[in-house]
Design a protein around this motif. Structure first.
Motif, short mmCIF file in Angstrom:
data_model
loop_
_atom_site.label_atom_id
_atom_site.label_comp_id
_atom_site.label_asym_id
_atom_site.label_seq_id
_atom_site.Cartn_x
_atom_site.Cartn_y
_atom_site.Cartn_z
N GLU A 84 -8.82 -7.61 38.90
CA GLU A 84 -9.81 -6.85 38.61
C GLU A 84 -9.83 -6.06 39.46
OE1 GLU A 84 -13.75 -8.93 38.55
OE2 GLU A 84 -12.86 -9.75 36.48
N GLN A 85 -9.17 -5.88 40.74
CA GLN A 85 -9.16 -5.12 41.73
C GLN A 85 -7.74 -3.98 41.19
OE1 GLN A 85 -11.22 -4.98 44.20
NE2 GLN A 85 -12.63 -6.07 43.28
N VAL A 86 -6.98 -4.77 41.30
CA VAL A 86 -6.10 -4.19 40.87
C VAL A 86 -5.30 -3.67 39.61
CG1 VAL A 86 -4.67 -5.19 42.67
CG2 VAL A 86 -4.22 -6.09 40.40
N ALA A 87 -6.16 -4.07 37.97
CA ALA A 87 -5.32 -3.33 37.15
C ALA A 87 -5.41 -2.21 36.91
CB ALA A 87 -7.37 -4.64 35.95
N ALA A 88 -6.64 -1.14 37.39
CA ALA A 88 -5.87 0.15 36.87
C ALA A 88 -4.89 0.68 37.77
CB ALA A 88 -7.29 0.45 37.43
N GLU A 89 -4.31 0.19 38.55
CA GLU A 89 -3.55 0.13 39.53
C GLU A 89 -2.33 -0.16 38.87
OE1 GLU A 89 -2.04 1.11 43.85
OE2 GLU A 89 -3.47 -0.06 43.77
N LEU A 90 -1.86 -1.11 38.76
CA LEU A 90 -1.10 -1.70 37.85
C LEU A 90 -1.12 -1.90 36.64
CD1 LEU A 90 -0.79 -4.36 40.39
CD2 LEU A 90 0.41 -2.95 40.31
N ALA A 91 -1.98 -1.82 35.79
CA ALA A 91 -1.62 -1.93 34.39
C ALA A 91 -0.67 -3.01 33.14
CB ALA A 91 -1.19 -0.55 34.19
N TRP A 92 -1.19 -4.07 33.91
CA TRP A 92 -0.55 -5.15 33.23
C TRP A 92 -1.66 -6.47 33.36
CZ3 TRP A 92 3.11 -6.98 38.31
CH2 TRP A 92 2.88 -7.48 39.11
N SER A 93 -1.12 -7.61 32.05
CA SER A 93 -1.91 -8.61 32.19
C SER A 93 -2.09 -9.57 33.34
CB SER A 93 -1.25 -9.21 31.23
OG SER A 93 0.03 -10.24 31.33
N PHE A 94 -3.60 -10.23 33.36
CA PHE A 94 -3.77 -11.48 34.42
C PHE A 94 -2.77 -12.33 34.14
CE2 PHE A 94 -5.73 -15.12 34.74
CZ PHE A 94 -6.52 -15.46 35.47
N SER A 95 -1.48 -12.25 33.33
CA SER A 95 -1.30 -13.61 34.14
C SER A 95 0.26 -13.00 34.25
CB SER A 95 -0.35 -14.29 32.22
OG SER A 95 0.47 -12.90 31.95
N SER A 96 0.59 -11.47 34.54
CA SER A 96 1.32 -11.32 34.97
C SER A 96 1.02 -11.09 36.85
CB SER A 96 1.81 -9.96 35.03
OG SER A 96 2.59 -10.05 33.66
N THR A 97 -0.18 -10.98 36.93
CA THR A 97 -1.31 -11.38 38.03
C THR A 97 -1.29 -12.41 38.40
OG1 THR A 97 -2.19 -9.03 37.43
CG2 THR A 97 -3.47 -10.41 39.73
N ARG A 98 -1.37 -13.46 37.88
CA ARG A 98 -1.59 -14.88 37.76
C ARG A 98 -0.09 -15.18 38.62
NH1 ARG A 98 -4.68 -18.64 40.15
NH2 ARG A 98 -4.07 -20.74 38.83
N LYS A 99 1.11 -14.63 38.36
CA LYS A 99 2.03 -15.21 38.26
C LYS A 99 2.95 -14.86 39.81
CE LYS A 99 4.05 -16.01 33.25
NZ LYS A 99 4.69 -15.03 32.34
N THR A 100 2.35 -13.04 39.93
CA THR A 100 2.88 -12.36 40.95
C THR A 100 2.39 -13.54 42.32
OG1 THR A 100 3.18 -10.70 40.18
CG2 THR A 100 3.03 -10.48 41.84
N LEU A 101 0.69 -14.15 41.98
CA LEU A 101 0.03 -14.65 43.48
C LEU A 101 1.08 -16.03 43.24
CD1 LEU A 101 -3.52 -13.79 41.95
CD2 LEU A 101 -2.76 -12.64 44.75
N ASP A 102 1.25 -16.68 42.49
CA ASP A 102 1.94 -18.20 42.51
C ASP A 102 3.46 -17.64 43.25
OD1 ASP A 102 -0.04 -19.42 41.30
OD2 ASP A 102 1.09 -19.48 39.21
N ARG A 103 4.34 -17.03 43.06
CA ARG A 103 5.47 -16.26 43.69
C ARG A 103 4.61 -16.11 45.17
NH1 ARG A 103 6.50 -13.64 38.59
NH2 ARG A 103 6.22 -11.96 40.30
N MET A 104 4.14 -15.56 45.04
CA MET A 104 3.32 -14.88 46.60
C MET A 104 3.05 -16.05 46.96
SD MET A 104 1.57 -11.13 45.77
CE MET A 104 0.67 -11.37 47.56
N LEU A 105 2.68 -17.04 46.98
CA LEU A 105 1.80 -18.31 47.37
C LEU A 105 3.17 -18.97 48.11
CD1 LEU A 105 -0.63 -20.27 47.82
CD2 LEU A 105 -0.45 -21.17 45.50
N GLU A 106 4.48 -19.29 46.56
CA GLU A 106 5.88 -20.15 47.78
C GLU A 106 6.69 -19.37 48.27
OE1 GLU A 106 7.85 -19.88 43.92
OE2 GLU A 106 6.46 -20.96 42.41
N LYS A 107 5.96 -17.62 48.50
CA LYS A 107 6.89 -17.04 50.41
C LYS A 107 5.93 -17.68 50.64
CE LYS A 107 9.20 -13.44 46.90
NZ LYS A 107 8.62 -12.16 46.85
N GLY A 108 4.90 -17.51 50.87
CA GLY A 108 3.93 -17.79 52.20
C GLY A 108 3.17 -16.72 52.78
N PHE A 109 3.10 -15.27 51.51
CA PHE A 109 2.31 -14.16 51.72
C PHE A 109 0.51 -14.52 51.60
CE2 PHE A 109 5.84 -11.35 50.13
CZ PHE A 109 6.77 -11.54 51.25
N VAL A 110 0.46 -15.47 51.05
CA VAL A 110 -0.88 -15.70 50.80
C VAL A 110 -1.24 -17.59 50.56
CG1 VAL A 110 -1.37 -13.88 49.22
CG2 VAL A 110 -0.51 -15.94 48.03
#
Length: 133
Positions: free
Chosen positions: A30-56
């Motif tokens: 919800e915070q990034v939707a206007a800026e990224l204009a992508w689906s919720f699943s893309s946000t979720r996948k990106t967060l999961d990759r960031m979790l694997e990298k240790g960014f979050v």
């Protein structure tokens, strides 16, 4: 912690988490939707990759997975500024931190920290500041 630099889209998600934390994937979206204009699943996948990298990092709160930024805001931004100024603009001297004075992302004390990081990185021989604050 992974020393990779976040991608531009990962940086957008980190900025949402730096502003308010913890956030669920839906809240981040919800915070990034206007800026990224992508689906919720893309946000979720990106967060999961960031979790694997240790960014979050992620924990559960009332049965909902929530995320926190693990990369420090000031250090991460300093790395971006140094990379851009050196690689793109080919600036070899001191960087004007005054350009951040109107930043809505950085407080006055964070701007001072950024100035110290940029100054110390400039003094080291071509060294890039580390990802630890």
């Amino acid at each position: 912690m992974d020393t990779q630099r976040p991608s531009p889209t990962e940086l957008i998600l980190l900025k949402a988490l730096w502003r308010k934390t913890p956030l669920s994937a839906k809240e981040v979206h919800e915070q990034v939707a206007a800026e990224l204009a992508w689906s919720f699943s893309s946000t979720r996948k990106t967060l999961d990759r960031m979790l694997e990298k240790g960014f979050v990092s992620a924990t559960e709160v009332h049965g909902t997975k929530v995320f926190r930024a693990e990369l420090g805001k000031v250090q991460t931004l300093a790395n971006f500024v140094m990379d851009f100024s050196q690689r793109v603009l080919e600036v070899k001297g001191p960087l004007p931190v005054s350009m951040f004075a109107q930043s809505e992302l950085l407080s006055a004390s964070e701007i001072e920290d950024l100035e110290r990081l940029l100054s110390s990185a400039e003094k080291s021989e071509g060294g890039e500041a580390s990802d630890h604050e």
